[in-house]
Design a protein around this motif. Sequence first.
Motif, PDB file in Angstrom:
ATOM      1  N   ILE A 154     -14.019  16.307  -4.167  1.00  0.00           N
ATOM      2  CA  ILE A 154     -13.093  17.431  -4.009  1.00  0.00           C
ATOM      3  C   ILE A 154     -12.652  17.827  -5.403  1.00  0.00           C
ATOM      4  O   ILE A 154     -12.333  16.966  -6.228  1.00  0.00           O
ATOM      5  N   ASP A 155     -12.665  19.129  -5.697  1.00  0.00           N
ATOM      6  CA  ASP A 155     -12.286  19.546  -7.045  1.00  0.00           C
ATOM      7  C   ASP A 155     -10.853  19.114  -7.353  1.00  0.00           C
ATOM      8  O   ASP A 155     -10.012  18.990  -6.479  1.00  0.00           O
ATOM      9  N   ARG A 156     -10.602  18.824  -8.617  1.00  0.00           N
ATOM     10  CA  ARG A 156      -9.342  18.214  -9.039  1.00  0.00           C
ATOM     11  C   ARG A 156      -8.129  19.059  -8.653  1.00  0.00           C
ATOM     12  O   ARG A 156      -7.126  18.542  -8.189  1.00  0.00           O
ATOM     13  N   ALA A 157      -8.205  20.379  -8.827  1.00  0.00           N
ATOM     14  CA  ALA A 157      -7.058  21.241  -8.485  1.00  0.00           C
ATOM     15  C   ALA A 157      -6.752  21.166  -6.991  1.00  0.00           C
ATOM     16  O   ALA A 157      -5.594  21.057  -6.578  1.00  0.00           O
ATOM     17  N   GLY A 158      -7.787  21.206  -6.173  1.00  0.00           N
ATOM     18  CA  GLY A 158      -7.591  21.106  -4.726  1.00  0.00           C
ATOM     19  C   GLY A 158      -7.059  19.749  -4.314  1.00  0.00           C
ATOM     20  O   GLY A 158      -6.200  19.644  -3.438  1.00  0.00           O
ATOM     21  N   LEU A 159      -7.561  18.707  -4.950  1.00  0.00           N
ATOM     22  CA  LEU A 159      -7.094  17.355  -4.638  1.00  0.00           C
ATOM     23  C   LEU A 159      -5.624  17.198  -4.992  1.00  0.00           C
ATOM     24  O   LEU A 159      -4.855  16.599  -4.235  1.00  0.00           O
ATOM     25  N   ASN A 160      -5.214  17.759  -6.127  1.00  0.00           N
ATOM     26  CA  ASN A 160      -3.801  17.696  -6.512  1.00  0.00           C
ATOM     27  C   ASN A 160      -2.912  18.408  -5.494  1.00  0.00           C
ATOM     28  O   ASN A 160      -1.833  17.930  -5.160  1.00  0.00           O
ATOM     29  N   GLN A 161      -3.366  19.562  -4.998  1.00  0.00           N
ATOM     30  CA  GLN A 161      -2.584  20.282  -3.993  1.00  0.00           C
ATOM     31  C   GLN A 161      -2.506  19.492  -2.693  1.00  0.00           C
ATOM     32  O   GLN A 161      -1.459  19.459  -2.042  1.00  0.00           O
ATOM     33  N   LEU A 162      -3.593  18.846  -2.305  1.00  0.00           N
ATOM     34  CA  LEU A 162      -3.580  18.036  -1.090  1.00  0.00           C
ATOM     35  C   LEU A 162      -2.638  16.843  -1.236  1.00  0.00           C
ATOM     36  O   LEU A 162      -1.970  16.454  -0.286  1.00  0.00           O
ATOM     37  N   GLN A 163      -2.582  16.264  -2.430  1.00  0.00           N
ATOM     38  CA  GLN A 163      -1.718  15.113  -2.651  1.00  0.00           C
ATOM     39  C   GLN A 163      -0.244  15.495  -2.576  1.00  0.00           C
ATOM     40  O   GLN A 163       0.593  14.660  -2.253  1.00  0.00           O
ATOM     41  N   GLU A 164       0.082  16.756  -2.848  1.00  0.00           N
ATOM     42  CA  GLU A 164       1.468  17.208  -2.736  1.00  0.00           C
ATOM     43  C   GLU A 164       1.897  17.341  -1.276  1.00  0.00           C
ATOM     44  O   GLU A 164       3.081  17.298  -0.965  1.00  0.00           O
ATOM     45  N   LEU A 165       0.928  17.515  -0.381  1.00  0.00           N
ATOM     46  CA  LEU A 165       1.227  17.599   1.052  1.00  0.00           C
ATOM     47  C   LEU A 165       1.377  16.187   1.611  1.00  0.00           C
ATOM     48  O   LEU A 165       0.832  15.230   1.075  1.00  0.00           O
ATOM     49  N   GLY A 166       2.054  16.074   2.719  1.00  0.00           N
ATOM     50  CA  GLY A 166       2.101  14.795   3.413  1.00  0.00           C
ATOM     51  C   GLY A 166       0.820  14.597   4.208  1.00  0.00           C
ATOM     52  O   GLY A 166       0.139  15.554   4.562  1.00  0.00           O
ATOM     53  N   ALA A 167       0.463  13.367   4.500  1.00  0.00           N
ATOM     54  CA  ALA A 167      -0.761  13.070   5.237  1.00  0.00           C
ATOM     55  C   ALA A 167      -0.743  13.653   6.650  1.00  0.00           C
ATOM     56  O   ALA A 167      -1.782  13.900   7.246  1.00  0.00           O
ATOM     57  N   ASP A 168       0.448  13.895   7.186  1.00  0.00           N
ATOM     58  CA  ASP A 168       0.560  14.443   8.535  1.00  0.00           C
ATOM     59  C   ASP A 168       0.709  15.963   8.542  1.00  0.00           C
ATOM     60  O   ASP A 168       0.953  16.555   9.591  1.00  0.00           O
ATOM     61  N   ASP A 169       0.583  16.594   7.394  1.00  0.00           N
ATOM     62  CA  ASP A 169       0.752  18.040   7.285  1.00  0.00           C
ATOM     63  C   ASP A 169      -0.329  18.760   8.090  1.00  0.00           C
ATOM     64  O   ASP A 169      -1.500  18.370   8.084  1.00  0.00           O
ATOM     65  N   SER A 170       0.045  19.833   8.762  1.00  0.00           N
ATOM     66  CA  SER A 170      -0.899  20.584   9.590  1.00  0.00           C
ATOM     67  C   SER A 170      -1.927  21.348   8.764  1.00  0.00           C
ATOM     68  O   SER A 170      -2.928  21.815   9.302  1.00  0.00           O
ATOM     69  N   THR A 171      -1.711  21.451   7.463  1.00  0.00           N
ATOM     70  CA  THR A 171      -2.669  22.136   6.595  1.00  0.00           C
ATOM     71  C   THR A 171      -4.028  21.459   6.640  1.00  0.00           C
ATOM     72  O   THR A 171      -5.063  22.123   6.580  1.00  0.00           O
ATOM     73  N   PHE A 172      -4.057  20.137   6.764  1.00  0.00           N
ATOM     74  CA  PHE A 172      -5.328  19.431   6.833  1.00  0.00           C
ATOM     75  C   PHE A 172      -6.158  19.908   8.016  1.00  0.00           C
ATOM     76  O   PHE A 172      -7.372  20.065   7.917  1.00  0.00           O
TER      77      PHE A 172
END
Length: 144
Positions: free
Chosen positions: A45-63
Motif C-alpha cells: 500500500i502506498d505510504r501516503a494511503g497507509l498513513n491515512q489508514l493508520q489515522e482511522l480506527g480499525a473499526d472505521d466504516s471507511t475500510f
Amino acid sequence: MNRCFLQDFTVMLFACVLLGCSSTNNKPLLIDFSADSSSIVFSHIDRAGLNQLQELGADDSTFKSLVSILEMPGELDTTFKEQAINGKFRLTDSNLVFIPERSFVKRREYLVITYLNSKFGDVGMILRAELKTSVQPLQKALIR
C-alpha cells in the motif's frame, strides 16, 4: 516556426518533469491469502494511503468502502449467489489484513474489489490523454 517549436519544447519539458518526478519504486498492490488461508493480506500500500489508514480506527466504516470481498458461486453451482463477506480489518505497519467472520471455503472463488492505491491515471495515461473520469477499483479473484 519559433512559436511552434517553443510550444513543442514546453510540452516535452513538462512531460520530462512529470516523468522525472514520478516514483519508479511504486510496486503494485499485492492481494493474496495469508500463509494459512485464514485471512486476505493487502501488501505494498502506498505510504501516503497507509498513513491515512493508520489515522482511522480499525473499526472505521471507511475500510468497508475501500475494500469489498465477495464469495462467488462455482460454475455449476446454481443454488448459491454471490454474497459479501463480513469481517474485520487489522492494520499493521505495512499491510492491511482482512479477517472474515467465518472461514474461507476450500476451492471457492473470492472476488476482492479495492480502491487501495487507485488513481485517476499515471504519467503515461496523461501523455496519451487516456485519463478516466472516475477512479477505477482493482479487482482480483482469489481461489482458496
